[in-house]
Enzyme design. Structure first.
Site, PDB file in Angstrom:
ATOM      1  N   ASN A  10       0.883  -1.174   0.000  1.00  0.00           N
ATOM      2  CA  ASN A  10       0.000   0.000   0.000  1.00  0.00           C
ATOM      3  C   ASN A  10       0.914   1.216   0.000  1.00  0.00           C
ATOM      4  O   ASN A  10       1.477   1.590   1.017  1.00  0.00           O
ATOM      5  CB  ASN A  10      -0.884  -0.033   1.249  1.00  0.00           C
ATOM      6  N   ARG A  91      -2.625  -2.093  -3.420  1.00  0.00           N
ATOM      7  CA  ARG A  91      -3.843  -1.308  -3.246  1.00  0.00           C
ATOM      8  C   ARG A  91      -3.717  -0.086  -4.153  1.00  0.00           C
ATOM      9  O   ARG A  91      -2.787   0.704  -4.022  1.00  0.00           O
ATOM     10  CB  ARG A  91      -3.973  -0.866  -1.787  1.00  0.00           C
ATOM     11  N   HIS A 180     -12.797   2.613  -0.343  1.00  0.00           N
ATOM     12  CA  HIS A 180     -12.787   1.578   0.714  1.00  0.00           C
ATOM     13  C   HIS A 180     -13.537   0.332   0.248  1.00  0.00           C
ATOM     14  O   HIS A 180     -14.049  -0.448   1.064  1.00  0.00           O
ATOM     15  CB  HIS A 180     -13.475   2.060   2.021  1.00  0.00           C
ATOM     16  N   ARG A 241     -10.670  15.112   7.185  1.00  0.00           N
ATOM     17  CA  ARG A 241     -11.476  15.562   6.039  1.00  0.00           C
ATOM     18  C   ARG A 241     -12.871  15.972   6.492  1.00  0.00           C
ATOM     19  O   ARG A 241     -13.433  15.357   7.398  1.00  0.00           O
ATOM     20  CB  ARG A 241     -11.624  14.443   5.003  1.00  0.00           C
ATOM     21  N   GLU A 384      -8.033  -5.649   4.792  1.00  0.00           N
ATOM     22  CA  GLU A 384      -7.880  -5.325   3.373  1.00  0.00           C
ATOM     23  C   GLU A 384      -6.696  -6.065   2.764  1.00  0.00           C
ATOM     24  O   GLU A 384      -6.745  -6.466   1.604  1.00  0.00           O
ATOM     25  CB  GLU A 384      -7.710  -3.807   3.209  1.00  0.00           C
TER      26      GLU A 384
END
Ligand code: ADP
Length: 400
Positions: A10, A91, A180, A241, A384
């Site tokens: 990742n 990813r 996601h 965010r 993940e």
């Protein structure tokens, strides 16, 4: 026979997270994080067999970062250049309209991922750098891109369309893509397993609450709505965010505060959310401050929970009723207050959180609603890396 092993990467703009694992059993052989790439004062933390190695040194680029990780693998008895790993799974954040399943990486795929940087300027270039670095060090190992947007590719038109001029939307690829996706797919599948029911028979709502946060509504195993949009900025309140905003705020700030594109980007992506409102983005610190009477922290928490309930209500109606509501990721898995507050007072909708089950010290997949309740409330740890590793093997075996 040697078990199949996959390296999952990742790659962020200044970091590389990695894991070497066996996708069949889920066993993690080694994992690590390279940080501050290209920023001076770089560092690596590498863990294998309960042993953690750390080193601080300047890391000029992603290839140097990965080379350092490979050296740590070798030091802990796993030389990746000779270990015969089956595949490397990456990813990749944005797959645009083009990629909606895990994809074997060749030059053309790499170029398209690079071109999609217009949609994800913070993420895709970093993903490309990670892929190029692995290519340099493991030129003969198949590499597979697993896209964060892929799971949401088939969102219904009404859910993925923004109400703007359709020609402009088409020209610029403006639609809701969702992110996601690997986590929402994995967690909803595990929820169905835990309930012992085929995913096709379930309506589900999944809250992925990490530093980034999103929620999805699924019917029959397929997503019908999700809170993130063209970019990961839309939707829930996150660590740094803003989530949903009146778009007029951007115009107002441009006119009155004279912020330019980069200023607005920084404000909304890095200086908003919990950090913008309370000065911290880590939920544990937020909790400490609330307990110490910090009113800004309390207010930020209330805004966070209000947004969760807002989406829950919308998705309950979207789905016409729900069988399972699931929480995952750092906050979703570890913060009982958020789970209880997000679902408080909803017994008339069949949604109840059992206080004891909710606060029990447990880590694995579990139910936190009383047994007799019509809606199952679940906590399911996301994974993940495992989902990416499994996808990488499937693609490699198919030779797609
Ligand atoms: P990401 O992968 O998006 O960086 P994570 O899923 O790791 O995010 O979640 C990070 C968030 O989870 C942080 O706000 C952190 O405070 C929170 N978190 C992680 N572990 C715990 C814990 N044990 N208790 C409460 N909050 C936690």
């Amino acid at each position: 026979m040697e078990p199949i092993r996959v390296l999952v990467v990742n790659s962020g703009s200044s970091s590389i997270k990695y894991q070497l694992l066996e996708p069949d059993s889920g066993t993690i052989i080694a994992s690590g994080l390279v940080e501050r790439i290209g920023e001076g004062g770089g560092a690596i933390e590498h863990t294998a067999d309960d042993r953690t190695l750390t080193e601080h040194r300047d890391i000029p680029d992603h290839t140097a970062g990965l080379r350092l990780a490979f050296a740590k693998f070798a030091e802990t008895g796993h030389d990746l250049t000779t270990a015969g790993i089956t595949a490397v799974g990456h990813r990749v954040v944005h797959g645009g309209e083009v990629f909606y399943r895990p994809t074997l990486i060749d030059d053309a795929v790499l170029n398209t991922v690079r071109e999609l940087s217009t949609l994800a300027p913070l993420h895709n270039p970093a993903n490309v750098r990670g892929i190029m670095a692995v290519r340099e060090l493991l030129p003969d190992t198949p590499q597979v891109a697993v896209f964060d947007t892929a799971f949401f590719h088939g969102l219904p038109a009404a859910a993925k369309t923004y109400a703007i001029d359709s020609k402009i939307a088409e020209t610029h690829g403006i639609r809701r893509y969702g992110f996601h996706g690997t986590s929402h797919e994995y967690v909803s599948g595990r929820a169905a397993e835990l309930l012992g029911r085929p995913p096709e028979t379930l309506n589900q709502i999944v809250f992925h609450l990490g530093n980034g946060a999103s929620v999805s509504a699924l019917s029959g195993g397929r997503p019908v709505d999700t809170s993130m949009g063209l970019t990961p900025l839309e939707g829930l309140v996150m660590g740094t965010r803003s989530g949903d905003l009146d778009p007029g705020i951007i115009l107002h700030l441009m006119r009155t505060a004279h912020l330019d594109v980069d200023g607005i980007d920084r404000l909304l992506n890095r200086g908003s959310g919990l950090r913008g409102m309370a000065g911290v983005n880590d939920f544990r610190e937020l909790r400490h401050r609330i307990d110490a009477g910090d009113t800004a922290a309390r207010a930020a928490y209330d805004v966070y929970v209000h947004r969760l309930r807002h989406y829950l209500g919308a998705y309950l109606i979207d789905l016409g009723g729900v069988d399972a509501v699931t929480f995952t990721a750092g906050v979703g898995e570890n913060n009982p207050d958020v789970r209880a507050d997000a679902l408080a007072g909803l017994h008339r909708f069949g949604i109840v959180v059992d206080p004891e089950l909710n606060t029990a010290k447990a880590r694995g997949p579990r139910r936190i609603s009383p047994p007799q309740c019509p809606v199952q409330v679940l906590v399911i740890p996301t994974n993940e890396e495992l989902a990416i590793a499994r996808a990488a093997v499937t693609v490699t075996e198919k030779g797609q």
